[in-house]
Design a protein around this motif. Structure first.
Motif, PDB file in Angstrom:
ATOM      1  N   SER A 164      43.240  43.911  34.999  1.00 35.59           N
ATOM      2  CA  SER A 164      42.129  44.844  35.191  1.00 35.59           C
ATOM      3  C   SER A 164      42.704  46.252  35.220  1.00 35.59           C
ATOM      4  CB  SER A 164      41.357  44.541  36.479  1.00 35.59           C
ATOM      5  OG  SER A 164      42.204  44.703  37.592  1.00 35.59           O
ATOM      6  N   ILE A 165      41.833  47.224  35.346  1.00 33.62           N
ATOM      7  CA  ILE A 165      42.279  48.619  35.397  1.00 33.62           C
ATOM      8  C   ILE A 165      41.679  49.292  36.622  1.00 33.62           C
ATOM      9  CG2 ILE A 165      42.656  48.913  32.923  1.00 33.62           C
ATOM     10  CD1 ILE A 165      39.866  50.166  32.795  1.00 33.62           C
ATOM     11  N   PRO A 166      42.270  50.412  37.037  1.00 38.81           N
ATOM     12  CA  PRO A 166      41.732  51.120  38.203  1.00 38.81           C
ATOM     13  C   PRO A 166      40.317  51.635  37.942  1.00 38.81           C
ATOM     14  CG  PRO A 166      43.923  51.909  37.657  1.00 38.81           C
ATOM     15  CD  PRO A 166      43.474  51.056  36.521  1.00 38.81           C
ATOM     16  N   ILE A 167      39.573  51.721  39.032  1.00 38.62           N
ATOM     17  CA  ILE A 167      38.221  52.275  38.990  1.00 38.62           C
ATOM     18  C   ILE A 167      38.157  53.429  39.979  1.00 38.62           C
ATOM     19  CG2 ILE A 167      35.835  51.809  39.672  1.00 38.62           C
ATOM     20  CD1 ILE A 167      36.116  49.043  38.588  1.00 38.62           C
ATOM     21  N   ILE A 217      40.909  38.479  31.417  1.00 38.41           N
ATOM     22  CA  ILE A 217      40.754  39.931  31.324  1.00 38.41           C
ATOM     23  C   ILE A 217      39.430  40.350  31.946  1.00 38.41           C
ATOM     24  CG2 ILE A 217      40.677  41.874  29.745  1.00 38.41           C
ATOM     25  CD1 ILE A 217      42.191  40.045  27.722  1.00 38.41           C
ATOM     26  N   HIS A 218      39.512  41.300  32.890  1.00 41.28           N
ATOM     27  CA  HIS A 218      38.324  41.808  33.565  1.00 41.28           C
ATOM     28  C   HIS A 218      37.957  43.184  32.999  1.00 41.28           C
ATOM     29  CE1 HIS A 218      38.466  38.867  36.991  1.00 41.28           C
ATOM     30  NE2 HIS A 218      39.675  38.740  36.496  1.00 41.28           N
ATOM     31  N   GLY A 219      36.705  43.369  32.666  1.00 40.38           N
ATOM     32  CA  GLY A 219      36.260  44.680  32.191  1.00 40.38           C
ATOM     33  C   GLY A 219      36.436  44.828  30.695  1.00 40.38           C
ATOM     34  N   HIS A 270      49.126  53.180  27.545  1.00 41.61           N
ATOM     35  CA  HIS A 270      48.085  52.616  28.411  1.00 41.61           C
ATOM     36  C   HIS A 270      48.604  51.545  29.378  1.00 41.61           C
ATOM     37  CE1 HIS A 270      44.712  53.755  25.346  1.00 41.61           C
ATOM     38  NE2 HIS A 270      45.155  54.776  26.051  1.00 41.61           N
ATOM     39  N   TYR A 291      48.787  51.684  33.319  1.00 44.35           N
ATOM     40  CA  TYR A 291      47.566  51.695  34.125  1.00 44.35           C
ATOM     41  C   TYR A 291      47.048  50.292  34.436  1.00 44.35           C
ATOM     42  CZ  TYR A 291      47.521  56.476  32.383  1.00 44.35           C
ATOM     43  OH  TYR A 291      47.862  57.752  32.060  1.00 44.35           O
ATOM     44  N   MET A 331      37.076  47.399  28.816  1.00 48.17           N
ATOM     45  CA  MET A 331      38.074  48.318  28.265  1.00 48.17           C
ATOM     46  C   MET A 331      39.378  47.641  27.930  1.00 48.17           C
ATOM     47  SD  MET A 331      37.587  51.704  30.556  1.00 48.17           S
ATOM     48  CE  MET A 331      38.897  52.550  29.675  1.00 48.17           C
ATOM     49  N   LEU A 332      39.643  46.489  28.573  1.00 47.82           N
ATOM     50  CA  LEU A 332      40.933  45.824  28.371  1.00 47.82           C
ATOM     51  C   LEU A 332      40.870  44.722  27.328  1.00 47.82           C
ATOM     52  CD1 LEU A 332      42.484  45.445  31.932  1.00 47.82           C
ATOM     53  CD2 LEU A 332      43.284  46.825  30.052  1.00 47.82           C
TER      54      LEU A 332
END
Lengths: 77, 212
Positions: free
Chosen positions: A71-74, A7-9, A43, A46, A11-12
Motif C-alpha cells: 500500500s502507499i501512505p495516505i 495490492i491495496h489501492g 516510486h 514510498y 495507484m499501486l
C-alpha cells in the motif's frame, strides 16, 4: 521462490490487478520484489510492504510462500 | 486535548469527544470553510461557507456541550507553535490533511514525549495509529517517505470511520486503557471492506526517534 502479492489501492496496480504471483530468486528482498513488479525506481521508496501483519523494511529478506501486502501512505483528512 | 485540523477528521473527532464530556478541547485550524468541505465536515452548514473553520467548529461544539471549554486558534501548526500546543494538552489528535504538518507534529511529540493519535483518509481508504514516543514507532518510522498522493476526493463515510477510530483511541488513552492501535496502524479499505491492523516496528535508523 513464489511470492503472493496483494495490492491495496488503485495507484499501486500497474497491471490493473489486485493480486499477483511473483517468482523471485531465493533470498530476494522486498526492494527486489518491487523492482520485479515494475514499479518505477523513484516510486519504490514510498511503498509500504506488510507480511504477517508486520511492516517490513525494504531490505527485509523474503521467504518462499510469503504473502506480501502493498500500500502507499495516505495524507488526507 | 488538542485537535489539530478541523476538517473531515477533526469535525467528527471533536463531536465525539465533546459528546463524551471531555472537559477542554482546543481546535487548531487556519482554514476557511469551502463548499466542497460539506460532504464530510459535518460541523459546518451551507451558510458557513467563507467563515473560519476553527471558530465555527468551536461555536457548534459549545452548542452541543455548553459545559465543555472549547478553545480555538486560527493558526497553522508550525515548528514555532507546535511545542506550545503539546505543552498545553494531555493528548494531541492529528486530523491534518498534509504530511508536512504531520511530520512537524511527530517531531514535537517525540521531543516532548507526549502521545498523539494519527489519522488520515483518501477516497475509501483510511489509516489510524496511536503513537507513544519512546515506546512505539513514530510516524516517520511508519511512513518514512510521503508522496504519491492523488487528488482522489475523500468520501464522507471514510472520514467519519477514521475519525471514530481516533476518538475511541483518545477515550481509551484518557481513561488509562491501552489504546488498541498503540504502535499499530489500521489499514482500512472501505471499497473492499478490508481492515488490517499492522504492527509497525520501531526503526533504529529513524531520523526522528531512532536515537531516543
Amino acid at each position: 521462490m513464489k511470492i503472493e502479492v496483494q495490492i491495496h489501492g488503485n495507484m499501486l496496480k500497474p497491471r490493473g490487478v489486485a493480486e499477483e504471483i511473483i517468482i523471485l530468486d531465493e533470498n530476494a528482498s522486498v526492494a527486489e520484489l518491487l523492482r520485479e513488479m515494475g514499479y518505477l525506481p523513484e516510486h519504490i521508496k514510498y511503498i509500504i510492504a506488510v507480511r504477517d501483519a508486520i511492516m517490513l523494511k525494504h531490505s527485509a529478506t523474503l521467504r518462499d510462500g510469503d504473502i506480501i501486502q502493498l500500500s502507499i501512505p495516505i495524507g488526507g483528512g | 486535548m488538542a485537535i489539530i485540523g478541523v476538517g473531515g477528521l477533526g469535525c467528527t473527532v471533536a463531536k465525539c469527544l465533546a459528546g463524551a464530556g471531555i472537559g477542554r478541547l482546543e481546535l487548531i485550524d487556519d482554514g476557511i470553510i469551502e463548499l466542497s468541505n460539506l460532504n464530510r465536515q459535518f460541523l459546518y452548514r451551507f451558510n458557513d461557507v467563507g467563515f473560519p473553520k476553527a471558530e465555527i467548529a468551536a461555536k457548534r461544539l459549545s452548542e452541543q456541550n455548553p459545559f465543555a471549554e472549547i478553545a480555538f486558534s486560527r493558526t497553522r501548526i508550525t515548528e514555532e507553535n507546535v511545542i506550545e500546543t503539546f505543552a498545553k494538552s494531555s493528548l494531541v489528535i492529528d486530523c491534518l490533511d498534509n504530511f508536512e504538518s504531520r511530520y512537524i507534529v511527530n517531531l514535537a511529540a517525540v521531543a516532548i514525549g507526549n502521545p498523539f493519535i494519527h489519522g488520515a483518509c483518501r477516497g475509501f481508504e483510511g489509516r489510524a495509529m496511536t503513537i507513544v514516543p519512546n515506546k512505539t514507532a513514530c510516524l516517520k518510522c511508519a511512513i518514512p517517505y510521503a508522496s504519491m498522493e492523488s487528488n482522489t476526493p475523500i468520501i464522507g463515510s471514510t472520514a467519519v470511520f477514521v475519525a471514530s477510530i481516533q476518538a475511541s483511541e483518545a477515550v481509551r488513552t484518557l481513561v488509562g486503557l491501552v489504546p488498541a492501535l498503540e504502535g499499530k496502524m489500521l489499514f482500512a479499505d472501505l471499497s473492499m471492506m478490508r481492515f488490517e491492523t499492522v504492527s509497525i516496528p520501531r526503526d533504529s535508523e529513524c531520523r526522528i526517534c531512532g536515537r531516543t
